[in-house]
Design a protein around this motif. Structure first.
Motif, short mmCIF file in Angstrom:
data_model
loop_
_atom_site.label_atom_id
_atom_site.label_comp_id
_atom_site.label_asym_id
_atom_site.label_seq_id
_atom_site.Cartn_x
_atom_site.Cartn_y
_atom_site.Cartn_z
N SER A 289 0.82 -1.21 0.00
CA SER A 289 0.00 0.00 0.00
C SER A 289 0.86 1.26 0.00
N ALA A 290 2.14 1.14 0.36
CA ALA A 290 3.03 2.30 0.31
C ALA A 290 3.12 2.87 -1.10
N THR A 291 3.04 2.00 -2.10
CA THR A 291 3.06 2.46 -3.49
C THR A 291 1.86 3.34 -3.79
N ILE A 292 0.69 2.90 -3.32
CA ILE A 292 -0.53 3.69 -3.55
C ILE A 292 -0.44 5.03 -2.84
N ILE A 293 -0.02 5.00 -1.58
CA ILE A 293 0.07 6.23 -0.79
C ILE A 293 1.06 7.20 -1.41
N PHE A 294 2.22 6.68 -1.84
CA PHE A 294 3.26 7.55 -2.40
C PHE A 294 2.77 8.23 -3.68
N VAL A 295 2.23 7.45 -4.61
CA VAL A 295 1.76 8.02 -5.87
C VAL A 295 0.67 9.05 -5.62
N THR A 296 -0.26 8.72 -4.74
CA THR A 296 -1.37 9.62 -4.48
C THR A 296 -0.90 10.94 -3.89
N ARG A 297 -0.10 10.90 -2.85
CA ARG A 297 0.29 12.11 -2.15
C ARG A 297 1.29 12.94 -2.96
N LEU A 383 10.11 2.69 1.71
CA LEU A 383 10.52 4.05 2.05
C LEU A 383 11.77 4.44 1.27
N MET A 384 12.71 3.50 1.16
CA MET A 384 13.93 3.75 0.39
C MET A 384 13.60 4.05 -1.07
N TYR A 385 12.70 3.26 -1.63
CA TYR A 385 12.33 3.45 -3.03
C TYR A 385 11.70 4.83 -3.25
N SER A 386 10.88 5.27 -2.30
CA SER A 386 10.27 6.60 -2.41
C SER A 386 11.33 7.69 -2.40
N ALA A 387 12.31 7.56 -1.50
CA ALA A 387 13.40 8.55 -1.45
C ALA A 387 14.21 8.52 -2.74
N MET A 388 14.40 7.33 -3.30
CA MET A 388 15.16 7.22 -4.54
C MET A 388 14.43 7.90 -5.70
N LEU A 389 13.10 7.81 -5.72
CA LEU A 389 12.33 8.48 -6.77
C LEU A 389 12.47 9.99 -6.65
N PHE A 390 12.58 10.51 -5.43
CA PHE A 390 12.82 11.94 -5.27
C PHE A 390 14.20 12.32 -5.82
N LEU A 391 15.17 11.43 -5.72
CA LEU A 391 16.48 11.71 -6.33
C LEU A 391 16.34 11.81 -7.85
N TYR A 392 15.47 10.99 -8.43
CA TYR A 392 15.20 11.09 -9.87
C TYR A 392 14.63 12.47 -10.22
N TYR A 393 13.78 12.99 -9.35
CA TYR A 393 13.19 14.30 -9.59
C TYR A 393 14.27 15.35 -9.81
N SER A 434 17.92 -2.52 3.05
CA SER A 434 16.98 -1.43 2.86
C SER A 434 17.36 -0.23 3.72
N LEU A 435 17.80 -0.49 4.95
CA LEU A 435 18.21 0.61 5.84
C LEU A 435 19.44 1.32 5.28
N THR A 436 20.36 0.56 4.70
CA THR A 436 21.54 1.17 4.08
C THR A 436 21.14 2.04 2.90
N GLY A 437 20.27 1.50 2.03
CA GLY A 437 19.81 2.28 0.88
C GLY A 437 19.06 3.52 1.30
N TRP A 438 18.20 3.41 2.30
CA TRP A 438 17.45 4.56 2.79
C TRP A 438 18.39 5.63 3.35
N THR A 439 19.39 5.22 4.10
CA THR A 439 20.34 6.17 4.68
C THR A 439 21.09 6.93 3.59
N ILE A 440 21.57 6.20 2.58
CA ILE A 440 22.29 6.84 1.48
C ILE A 440 21.37 7.81 0.74
N ALA A 441 20.15 7.38 0.47
CA ALA A 441 19.21 8.23 -0.26
C ALA A 441 18.90 9.50 0.54
N TYR A 442 18.74 9.38 1.86
CA TYR A 442 18.44 10.55 2.69
C TYR A 442 19.62 11.52 2.69
#
Length: 478
Positions: A289-297, A383-393, A434-442
């Motif tokens: 459901s994180a995918t739905i929430i992320f796209v929507t918001r 959560l990591m994937y969402s942060a990574m998409l913001f890096l794409y932005y 995932s925690l490592t990826g999230w930390t790097i993305a943040y």
């Protein structure tokens, strides 16, 4: 995806329960409806056709065939889709619509060559070493190639914001597969395994055909310019690495446990680890459901702030640029925090329901011991994937590469170490990765925030690049 945000805003601005339900349903349709339709169709076909009465070896052979079809179709498509998506988006922005069909055809050929070579090698092994009959091997191979075509064409329709049409194609394909499966089983007296696999193969192929016709309908002209597409792979190689490493990271922990002593080998070809694979599936659906929430918001709130900042950069004053930039990053932080809070509540509720209800349907023992740690890992992963998409932005491809590289490597190493731990810790590799990826993305997002002005205003070239002698540095002679 601005069109998605506009439509969602129109739905939710009515502020009623019915509007919220419609908005939630629409969000599902544009995000996870295809995978839900495929899983529902397989379960329904299995129930109607009597899959549970089939011999154990045949059931496992069918399950592994479907599993391998999806996993390796995604892996072979991953290196191409990100770069081709970038090329198509740039072509649309520059109104070079005639260059999109060459990109589609060239990418399709490269993707099919890679997929076919890998698939043929495995199928030869499956037949000559595993002893599986030619007809079944051929059906499985066609299903795999059809799935490759489906995943490949989905990228182009997604760029055209045609998410509803993608879900409609999957609905039609799965309806056709279900009807054909019933006909083959009860009218032509095929055995259950062949009827289900052949029906799924035709359903996937129908989806691929529908997607191909939709792409052809959108883009009618063909410039036959193929070289610029190849040059994009050289220019945007970081997209290739990022997309492949992320997709590989999603399954590399499964591959590690496929080599563990608890693995199961089917017909000397397919390798799986049933308890771990099932726990992985449950963990993914616990947090999907994180995918739905992320796209929507993001499409409803963040995109508007991003648009205002872009407009300020084009023609605004310095104070306007700074104010819109600050608002944009505050909104970005809010979206990440809101996603974490809302998804945490949903994940806890779903987890409790799974723990209480699933043992009544036969999901118990090792599966439920592995599940909690994996559920926590997939929560962080989304959560990591969402942060990574913001890096794409913000076009921070270096940060995206570092994020996925850290995620993939730590997940692999952690999973290898987890094979020597008690079952409850089997998913620790996904948690750490995932925690490592999230930390790097943040960290990279914070870096982008500090250096955004340099990225926006200091990337241009005063002189056009070329091959030849360097121009003289003298600009004035007294």
């Amino acid at each position: 995806m601005a069109g998605v945000g506009i439509k969602l805003n129109r739905i939710f601005e009515k502020k009623s329960i019915a509007a919220d339900l419609v908005g939630f349903t629409y969000s599902i349709v544009i995000t996870i409806a295809p995978i839900i339709l495929v899983i529902a169709n397989i379960l329904l076909m299995g129930w109607i056709l009597g899959f549970g009465e089939v011999a154990y070896l045949e059931r496992e052979l069918f399950s592994c065939t479907v599993l391998y079809t999806f996993i390796f179709a995604l892996l072979t498509v991953a290196p191409f889709n990100a770069v081709l998506s970038k090329y198509v988006q740039d072509s649309i922005y520059e109104e070079r619509y005639q260059d999109i069909l060459p990109c589609y055809y060239l990418g399709l050929v490269m993707n099919l060559v890679l997929s076919c070579v890998l698939g043929i090698g495995f199928c030869l092994w499956e037949h000559f070493v595993g002893g599986v009959e030619v007809f079944y091997v051929f059906i499985g191979y066609c299903a795999y190639i059809s799935m490759v075509l489906v995943f490949y064409s989905m990228v182009y329709l997604s760029i055209c914001k045609d998410y509803e049409r993608i879900s409609l194609f999957f609905l039609l394909g799965m309806l056709e597969a279900f009807v054909l499966g019933v006909v083959l089983r009860y009218l032509f007296r095929w055995d259950v395994m062949h009827a289900m696999l052949f029906a799924l193969m035709t359903g996937f192929f129908l989806i691929a055909i529908l997607e191909f016709t939709a792409v052809k309908r959108y883009f009618l002209q063909n410039s036959n310019r193929y070289k610029p597409v190849l040059l994009y792979f050289k220019k945007w190689w970081k997209l290739v690495v990022t997309n492949f490493l992320y997709t590989l990271g999603l399954y590399i922990h499964n591959f590690v446990f496929w080599t563990d002593e608890g693995r199961m080998v089917v017909v000397k070809s397919f390798v799986c680890n049933q308890p771990y694979d099932m726990a992985t599936c449950l963990a993914m659906f616990t947090n999907i459901s994180a995918t739905i929430i992320f796209v929507t918001r993001v499409e409803m709130f963040f995109h508007e702030k991003y648009k205002l900042y872009s407009e300020a950069v084009i023609g605004g004053k310095k104070t306007d640029i700074e104010n819109t930039k600050n608002r944009m990053f505050r909104q970005l932080a809010d979206e990440l925090m809101n996603l974490a809070r809302v998804q945490f509540i949903i994940s806890v509720v779903v987890y409790l329901l799974c723990v209480v209800l699933l043992p009544q349907f036969g999901f118990a023992g090792m599966v439920m011991r592995i599940y909690p740690c994996l559920a926590a890992g997939y929560f962080i992963l989304f959560l990591m994937y969402s942060a990574m998409l913001f890096l794409y932005y913000y076009n921070d491809l270096t940060g995206a590469v570092l994020t996925t590289l850290g995620f993939c490597l730590v997940t692999c190493i952690g999973s290898i170490a987890a094979t020597r731990l008690p079952e409850i810790w089997y998913g620790i590799g996904v948690v750490l990765g995932s925690l490592t990826g999230w930390t790097i993305a943040y960290i990279r997002l914070r870096w982008v925030e500090k250096h955004l002005d340099i990225h926006i205003f200091c990337q241009g070239m005063l002189l056009k690049r070329g091959i030849g002698l360097k121009p003289s540095g003298k600009v004035f002679e007294k």
